[in-house]
Design an enzyme around this catalytic site. Sequence first.
Site, PDB file in Angstrom:
ATOM      1  N   SER A 104       0.823  -1.218   0.000  1.00 47.43           N
ATOM      2  CA  SER A 104       0.000   0.000   0.000  1.00 47.43           C
ATOM      3  C   SER A 104       0.857   1.269   0.000  1.00 47.43           C
ATOM      4  O   SER A 104       1.830   1.380   0.747  1.00 47.43           O
ATOM      5  CB  SER A 104      -0.916   0.010   1.228  1.00 47.43           C
ATOM      6  OG  SER A 104      -1.596   1.247   1.271  1.00 47.43           O
ATOM      7  N   LYS A 120     -13.384  -4.287   1.482  1.00 44.46           N
ATOM      8  CA  LYS A 120     -14.215  -3.099   1.208  1.00 44.46           C
ATOM      9  C   LYS A 120     -15.722  -3.368   1.257  1.00 44.46           C
ATOM     10  O   LYS A 120     -16.484  -2.502   1.656  1.00 44.46           O
ATOM     11  CB  LYS A 120     -13.854  -2.505  -0.159  1.00 44.46           C
ATOM     12  CG  LYS A 120     -12.505  -1.833  -0.192  1.00 44.46           C
ATOM     13  CD  LYS A 120     -12.277  -1.147  -1.529  1.00 44.46           C
ATOM     14  CE  LYS A 120     -10.890  -0.540  -1.594  1.00 44.46           C
ATOM     15  NZ  LYS A 120     -10.673   0.244  -2.806  1.00 44.46           N
ATOM     16  N   ASN A 131     -14.195   2.508   1.591  1.00 46.12           N
ATOM     17  CA  ASN A 131     -12.726   2.548   1.712  1.00 46.12           C
ATOM     18  C   ASN A 131     -12.258   3.511   2.798  1.00 46.12           C
ATOM     19  O   ASN A 131     -11.065   3.602   3.060  1.00 46.12           O
ATOM     20  CB  ASN A 131     -12.070   2.888   0.364  1.00 46.12           C
ATOM     21  CG  ASN A 131     -12.228   4.343   0.002  1.00 46.12           C
ATOM     22  OD1 ASN A 131     -13.318   4.908   0.165  1.00 46.12           O
ATOM     23  ND2 ASN A 131     -11.189   4.979  -0.484  1.00 46.12           N
ATOM     24  N   ASP A 169     -13.237   6.343  -3.504  1.00 43.71           N
ATOM     25  CA  ASP A 169     -12.578   5.863  -4.731  1.00 43.71           C
ATOM     26  C   ASP A 169     -13.182   6.517  -5.982  1.00 43.71           C
ATOM     27  O   ASP A 169     -12.465   7.077  -6.809  1.00 43.71           O
ATOM     28  CB  ASP A 169     -12.698   4.341  -4.848  1.00 43.71           C
ATOM     29  CG  ASP A 169     -11.753   3.609  -3.908  1.00 43.71           C
ATOM     30  OD1 ASP A 169     -10.673   4.140  -3.605  1.00 43.71           O
ATOM     31  OD2 ASP A 169     -12.108   2.499  -3.463  1.00 43.71           O
ATOM     32  N   GLY A 200     -13.987  -3.316 -18.052  1.00 43.88           N
ATOM     33  CA  GLY A 200     -13.935  -4.031 -16.774  1.00 43.88           C
ATOM     34  C   GLY A 200     -15.177  -3.732 -15.949  1.00 43.88           C
ATOM     35  O   GLY A 200     -15.889  -2.738 -16.207  1.00 43.88           O
ATOM     36  N   GLY A 215     -15.113  -4.717 -12.254  1.00 41.26           N
ATOM     37  CA  GLY A 215     -14.743  -5.138 -10.901  1.00 41.26           C
ATOM     38  C   GLY A 215     -15.015  -4.015  -9.902  1.00 41.26           C
ATOM     39  O   GLY A 215     -15.832  -3.120 -10.150  1.00 41.26           O
ATOM     40  N   ALA A 228     -13.177  -1.443  -8.840  1.00 36.38           N
ATOM     41  CA  ALA A 228     -12.828  -0.071  -9.232  1.00 36.38           C
ATOM     42  C   ALA A 228     -13.845   0.457 -10.243  1.00 36.38           C
ATOM     43  O   ALA A 228     -14.306   1.608 -10.140  1.00 36.38           O
ATOM     44  CB  ALA A 228     -11.421  -0.044  -9.820  1.00 36.38           C
ATOM     45  N   LEU A 245      -6.889   3.448 -14.909  1.00 38.00           N
ATOM     46  CA  LEU A 245      -6.831   3.430 -13.443  1.00 38.00           C
ATOM     47  C   LEU A 245      -5.540   2.792 -12.952  1.00 38.00           C
ATOM     48  O   LEU A 245      -5.135   2.992 -11.810  1.00 38.00           O
ATOM     49  CB  LEU A 245      -8.043   2.693 -12.848  1.00 38.00           C
ATOM     50  CG  LEU A 245      -9.429   3.210 -13.247  1.00 38.00           C
ATOM     51  CD1 LEU A 245     -10.499   2.564 -12.378  1.00 38.00           C
ATOM     52  CD2 LEU A 245      -9.521   4.728 -13.155  1.00 38.00           C
TER      53      LEU A 245
END
Length: 285
Positions: free
Chosen positions: A20, A71, A92, A107, A132, A134, A136, A227
Amino acid sequence: MLLSGKTRVIGIFGQPIEHSMSPVIQNAAFKAAKLDYVYIPLQVHEHLLNQAVEGIRALNLVGVNVTIPHKEKVIPYLDNLSTEAKLIGAVNVIINDKGTLVGYNTDGRGFVESLRFEAKVEPKGKRIAILGAGGAARAVAIQLALDGAEEIYLLNRSPEKAKLITDVINSHTASKASSCPLENAGDILKKVDILINSTPIGMYPNQNQPALVERNLLSEHLLVCDLVYNPLETTLLRNAKEQGCQILKGTGMLIYQGALAFEIWTGQKASVEIMYEALLKNLRI
Ligand code: NAP
């Protein structure tokens, strides 16, 4: 950094947590703001998540960040959720408000702030394609819809995952969302203003992987965003630049989600410049 009995503590729950960048970014921002706060990584195993959340109260933490894989699973242990966290179904950021734990999602808002402040583009009225579906993609797509995007197309290899997101957008916001197969990218890209990659394709150590969308499908009217922030410039972004498109890197979302979290915990604005400097110094590319 001098820690004392008065130092306020913030953590980040995740597993793994070693990678992180948030401790580096947040501690740099606290120092620059001369705030007596410290931000620490906390590895939390999934089966002990409930106890870890209770620990926020027990240890009188200011709050925490929550990252993968917690999350969504953290939600049942919280007292309240912000509107966007409720719709996104993921948290988050947690703040400990005198023992009441409130969950936020910064986010999606972080992405929108980077769109506004770095690309100088407002989401309102825009048509947007997202690669995508997912975690994010969900945060970014729902926040873009809340902020007035006109139409959102989710292009994903698993249509059922995209549908979970389009259903939320169509039933709770004024935006129109649809899910499309990746093979239709060519047609969709002719209709949109913005393309966002929210898949891990092109991420270190697979930075030489070809982009999901072929270069000749990118025409210069598009703002192309990735991203992925490691590498700073992915193959998709390099291709987009070569085609004459405006680009937006993934670092902006990371920095602005952190700056919004800083503001929730401290009530003060964070220095985005200091956060960027700390990130770029510590990102191993
Ligand atoms: P995730 O929940 O695992 O979702 C990944 C998505 O990518 C899924 O929809 C998956 O499709 C799709 N995908 C993966 N490999 C693919 C392939 N080979 N071909 C086609 N589609 C593929 O991951 P996430 O948490 O959303 O994160 C996605 C990326 O965003 C990561 O690279 C992460 O680093 C980045 N990210 C950046 C920030 C930031 O602050 N800049 C924040 C969060 C995430 P299926 O649905 O079919 O499995």
